[in-house]
Design an enzyme around this catalytic site. Structure first.
Site, PDB file in Angstrom:
ATOM      1  N   GLU A  87      71.208  50.834  14.894  1.00  0.00           N
ATOM      2  CA  GLU A  87      71.310  51.377  13.547  1.00  0.00           C
ATOM      3  C   GLU A  87      70.104  52.250  13.224  1.00  0.00           C
ATOM      4  O   GLU A  87      68.983  51.978  13.685  1.00  0.00           O
ATOM      5  CB  GLU A  87      71.409  50.244  12.518  1.00  0.00           C
ATOM      6  CG  GLU A  87      72.753  49.540  12.596  1.00  0.00           C
ATOM      7  CD  GLU A  87      72.963  48.497  11.505  1.00  0.00           C
ATOM      8  OE1 GLU A  87      74.114  48.308  11.102  1.00  0.00           O
ATOM      9  OE2 GLU A  87      71.989  47.858  11.067  1.00  0.00           O
ATOM     10  N   CYS A 101      64.400  56.042   9.436  1.00  0.00           N
ATOM     11  CA  CYS A 101      63.884  54.819  10.055  1.00  0.00           C
ATOM     12  C   CYS A 101      64.647  54.650  11.368  1.00  0.00           C
ATOM     13  O   CYS A 101      65.875  54.528  11.369  1.00  0.00           O
ATOM     14  CB  CYS A 101      64.128  53.633   9.122  1.00  0.00           C
ATOM     15  SG  CYS A 101      63.653  52.059   9.855  1.00  0.00           S
ATOM     16  N   CYS A 108      65.901  42.757  19.608  1.00  0.00           N
ATOM     17  CA  CYS A 108      64.449  42.589  19.639  1.00  0.00           C
ATOM     18  C   CYS A 108      64.117  41.191  20.139  1.00  0.00           C
ATOM     19  O   CYS A 108      64.779  40.218  19.774  1.00  0.00           O
ATOM     20  CB  CYS A 108      63.873  42.788  18.238  1.00  0.00           C
ATOM     21  SG  CYS A 108      62.072  42.684  18.194  1.00  0.00           S
ATOM     22  N   CYS A 112      61.065  37.430  14.708  1.00  0.00           N
ATOM     23  CA  CYS A 112      60.499  37.100  13.396  1.00  0.00           C
ATOM     24  C   CYS A 112      61.569  36.347  12.592  1.00  0.00           C
ATOM     25  O   CYS A 112      62.736  36.735  12.600  1.00  0.00           O
ATOM     26  CB  CYS A 112      60.077  38.362  12.650  1.00  0.00           C
ATOM     27  SG  CYS A 112      58.849  39.313  13.548  1.00  0.00           S
ATOM     28  N   CYS A 115      64.000  38.114   9.929  1.00  0.00           N
ATOM     29  CA  CYS A 115      64.574  39.414  10.299  1.00  0.00           C
ATOM     30  C   CYS A 115      65.940  39.267  10.964  1.00  0.00           C
ATOM     31  O   CYS A 115      66.116  38.456  11.883  1.00  0.00           O
ATOM     32  CB  CYS A 115      63.598  40.117  11.245  1.00  0.00           C
ATOM     33  SG  CYS A 115      64.286  41.601  11.975  1.00  0.00           S
ATOM     34  N   CYS A 332      64.288  46.904   4.961  1.00  0.00           N
ATOM     35  CA  CYS A 332      63.436  46.306   5.992  1.00  0.00           C
ATOM     36  C   CYS A 332      63.949  44.931   6.415  1.00  0.00           C
ATOM     37  O   CYS A 332      64.229  44.092   5.569  1.00  0.00           O
ATOM     38  CB  CYS A 332      62.018  46.139   5.457  1.00  0.00           C
ATOM     39  SG  CYS A 332      61.151  47.677   5.388  1.00  0.00           S
TER      40      CYS A 332
END
Ligand code: SF4
Length: 337
Positions: A87, A101, A108, A112, A115, A332
């Site tokens: 994305e 962005c 990933c 975290c 996230c 975010c």
């Protein structure tokens, strides 16, 4: 679109002069040509070869989500080489900035806790071309509206420093005046705190901005929120930042997501103030954006204001980030394919 080096090699191997690389980059990046039929300055036979071997974009649009006020456009993109999905987000700020962005990885590995991308796990690194093409995609898209991309942030899916070489090559490609010519100062690399990447970046001689996801001024809590903190402890991170600022004289940004009852206590505001005092830095407080399957809640506005006020008493520059795109899961920490 490949970078100048790759194109030069491609044309050399195909028996064409090197100036074709400049010509092709100019056609796509400056004139906004999206297919080879529009490039009448190239011989027809060469256009056929290019069409078959070198797609203008290495990614293609699969789905678009648009915020009702038009401020944010999130695009689900498919990588042409293997169908993987990523994305990218375009943010249109009131002050005229048009910021993309970009994602640097499919998924990933950092994990975290707050996230959405972290929950997907890691699939693969994106190539430099797939990273830069996310920007080119929006450049071509905005041409129809007479708008230009002004900024790029590497804050999408993935940890940029875990794909260091491709990210740096994408930065150089985007910065190349023969291609898009985006100013390095208008690009921001965001890391969860990969110390080796920060030290390497210090030696690159690039004017890019560095943002560090801090989220806690205390090692124990940071480790709970970001497992990567166990590998790169706060002390090592602070030493790397100090090395970086000494070398580059550039200010770093600390990102701090505000999680109700987790990291928004006034005592932590004091700790954050002490940690950042005297550093060449800026703190961004980010109101948490809800993601499915998470137990976290956004801090109340009063807590955010008080937290900010306390950090300011240590003479640390601090702002609360304007967060766009929550309604379409484009803010975010909300990206996931
Ligand atoms: S916040 Fe960034 S580094 Fe952390 S899991 Fe999400 S994408 Fe990875």
């Amino acid at each position: 679109m490949r970078d100048h080096d790759d194109l030069k090699q491609f044309f050399a191997e195909a028996g064409h002069p090197a100036f074709r690389a400049d010509q092709l980059l100019r056609d796509v990046c400056k004139r906004g040509a999206t297919n080879y039929e529009d490039m009448s300055n190239l011989p027809v036979s060469l256009r056929e070869v290019l069409k078959a071997q070198l797609p203008v974009l290495s990614i293609e649009e699969k789905e678009v989500s648009l915020a009702p006020d038009g401020s944010v456009r999130k695009v689900l993109l498919r990588c042409k080489k293997d169908g993987k999905k990523i994305e990218a987000v375009l943010m249109r700020f009131d002050d005229g900035r048009r910021t993309v962005c970009v994602s640097s990885q499919v998924g990933c590995a950092v994990g975290c806790k707050f996230c959405a991308t972290g929950k997907m796990g890691f699939t693969r690194n994106l190539t430099y071309e797939e990273i830069a093409d996310q920007v080119l995609f929006f450049v071509l898209d905005l041409k129809d509206y007479g708008e230009e991309i002004t900024n790029v942030v590497f804050m999408g899916m993935g940890e940029p420093f875990n794909n260091y070489d491709n990210v740096m090559r994408a930065v150089r490609h985007l910065n190349d005046s023969r291609a898009l010519g985006l100013g390095a100062r208008n690009m921001t690399l965001s890391t969860a705190g990969v110390v080796s990447g920060i030290l390497k970046l210090a030696d690159e001689g690039l004017q890019v901005n560095l943002a560090i996801s801090l989220h806690s001024p205390i090692q124990k809590l940071r480790e709970k929120l970001m497992p990567i903190a166990a590998k790169y402890p706060l002390d090592d991170l602070m030493s790397a930042v100090s090395e970086y600022t000494k070398e580059t004289h550039r200010r770093v940004s600390y990102e701090y997501v505000m999680l109700a009852g987790i990291n928004d206590d006034v005592s932590l505001a004091h700790e954050l103030g002490k940690l950042c005092k005297g550093q060449l830095c800026h703190v961004n407080l980010i109101p948490y954006n809800f993601t499915k399957g998470n137990r976290f809640k956004r801090s109340a506005q009063d807590s955010i204001d008080e937290f900010k006020r306390i950090v300011e008493t240590y003479n640390v520059p601090i702002t609360v980030r304007v967060s766009l795109g929550q309604g379409i899961d484009a803010a975010c920490g909300q990206l996931a394919s």
